[in-house]
Design an enzyme around this catalytic site. Structure first.
Site, short mmCIF file in Angstrom:
data_model
loop_
_atom_site.label_atom_id
_atom_site.label_comp_id
_atom_site.label_asym_id
_atom_site.label_seq_id
_atom_site.Cartn_x
_atom_site.Cartn_y
_atom_site.Cartn_z
N ASP A 136 4.32 -9.24 -12.13
CA ASP A 136 2.96 -9.20 -11.57
C ASP A 136 2.64 -10.54 -10.96
OD1 ASP A 136 0.54 -6.99 -12.37
OD2 ASP A 136 -0.16 -8.93 -11.59
N VAL A 164 4.51 -9.44 -4.47
CA VAL A 164 5.34 -8.45 -3.75
C VAL A 164 5.22 -8.59 -2.24
CG1 VAL A 164 5.36 -6.77 -5.64
CG2 VAL A 164 3.58 -6.62 -3.87
N TYR A 188 -6.34 1.70 3.32
CA TYR A 188 -5.66 2.11 2.07
C TYR A 188 -5.00 3.49 2.23
CZ TYR A 188 -5.23 3.15 -2.95
OH TYR A 188 -4.76 3.48 -4.21
N LYS A 228 -1.01 4.21 1.99
CA LYS A 228 -0.41 5.05 0.95
C LYS A 228 0.36 6.21 1.59
CE LYS A 228 -1.66 2.88 -2.81
NZ LYS A 228 -0.66 2.28 -3.69
N THR A 235 -8.85 2.54 -14.49
CA THR A 235 -8.08 1.30 -14.65
C THR A 235 -9.05 0.14 -14.40
OG1 THR A 235 -7.55 1.14 -12.30
CG2 THR A 235 -6.01 2.42 -13.66
#
Ligand SMILES: NC(=O)c1ccc[n+]([C@@H]2O[C@H](COP(=O)([O-])OP(=O)(O)OC[C@H]3O[C@@H](n4cnc5c(N)ncnc54)[C@H](O)[C@@H]3O)[C@@H](O)[C@H]2O)c1
Length: 273
Positions: free
Chosen positions: A41, A63, A154, A158, A189
């Site tokens: 992470d 990443v 987004y 995706k 989350t």
């Protein structure tokens, strides 16, 4: 099979975004099933804390950095040996906006982290898996890739992951590497909690738009990821598995007055005056 599910003894799993939310739930489940888990992470402290709790290994990665995944792969080759399962859960989201209000920098950031970051991780670890003749990758898209929403960066990002998943599944299938995708619906989350707190998402609206009438627990997405990554999905590659509490099946019902509420249970019927 234990009550926790199929054993993952002997699996070395790398979970990007493993310090929070869906990635954290996946890291915890994999570890409970016996895998050696690398919690990777950008949030080093949180990754270290999750790794310590589950007896795993933590690793820093951004990443989005061009060399981030490759450098991590080189480090892990020495540290834990070959990674056999990769889960790419690192990702960022956006508030709903009209297209003219979408900041180009936010567009770029979402593409860098969600799309390029997934591709870089898959390329670094999938190439190694292919050269060994075995491995499994699960990418994390979203149901917003499969319907229209006001998430103009987004959602397309995706959607790109769904195509990337199919491409890589075809690319590496003959080399023994399976590549699949989960498409979570609205999942509780820390990222979702922040969106709710900021007013960018309304829990009541998300719940009422789902056939099951609720959000998705992160643990349920982890269970689907474990299924796709393991022996039980040995003949499955290139697919997208929605884990959405039935959000995808409800929209057309608005034409007919919306989805029905819960039927009275047999107990309620019996006790009705
Ligand atoms: N929560 C939902 O409702 C939902 C729905 C569909 C898809 N998803 C996807 O699931 C994934 C996980 O989301 P979540 O809700 O668990 O979010 P989260 O914010 O709880 O966890 C995401 C993790 O990714 C890490 N991360 C962010 N940028 C990074 C980077 N550049 N490099 C490495 N790590 C980075 C964060 O530090 C965090 O630990 C994301 O890809 C998200 O798009 C979430």
């Amino acid at each position: 099979m234990s009550e926790l599910g199929a054993s993952m003894n002997g699996t070395v799993a790398l979970v990007t975004g493993g310090a929070s939310g869906i990635g954290e739930a996946t890291a915890r489940l994999f570890s409970a099933r016996g895998a050696t888990v690398v919690v990777a992470d950008i949030d080093e402290l949180r990754a270290a804390s999750v790794a310590a709790e589950i007896g795993g290994i933590s690793a820093h990665i951004n990443v989005a950095e061009p060399d981030g995944a490759e450098n991590l792969a080189l480090r892990l080759d020495d540290l834990v040996g070959p990674v056999t399962v990769l889960v790419t859960s690192a990702g960022i989201t956006q508030p709903p906006t009209p297209p003219e209000a979408l900041d180009v920098e936010l567009w770029d950031r979402i593409m860098d982290v969600d799309v390029r970051g997934t591709w870089l991780c898959a390329a670094a670890f999938g190439t190694r898996m292919a050269s060994r003749g075995a491995g499994s990758i699960v990418t994390v898209a979203s149901v917003t890739a499969m319907r229209s929403t006001p998430l103009h960066a987004y959602g397309p990002g995706k959607a790109a992951l769904i195509t990337l998943t199919a491409n890589l599944a075809a690319e590496w299938g003959a080399s023994g590497v399976r590549v699949n995708c989960v498409a979570p619906g609205y999942t509780m989350t820390p990222a979702m909690a922040a969106l709710i707190d900021s007013g960018a998402r309304d829990p009541a609206l998300m719940e009422s738009a789902s056939a099951l009438g609720r959000l998705v627990p992160a643990e349920d997405v982890a269970l689907a990821i474990a299924f796709l990554s393991g022996r039980e999905a040995a003949s499955i590659t290139g697919v997208v598995l929605p884990v959405d509490a039935g959000w995808l099946v409800t929209p057309t019902w608005s034409t007919y007055g919306g989805i029905p509420g819960a039927r009275p249970t047999s107990h309620e019927k019996e006790t009705r005056p």
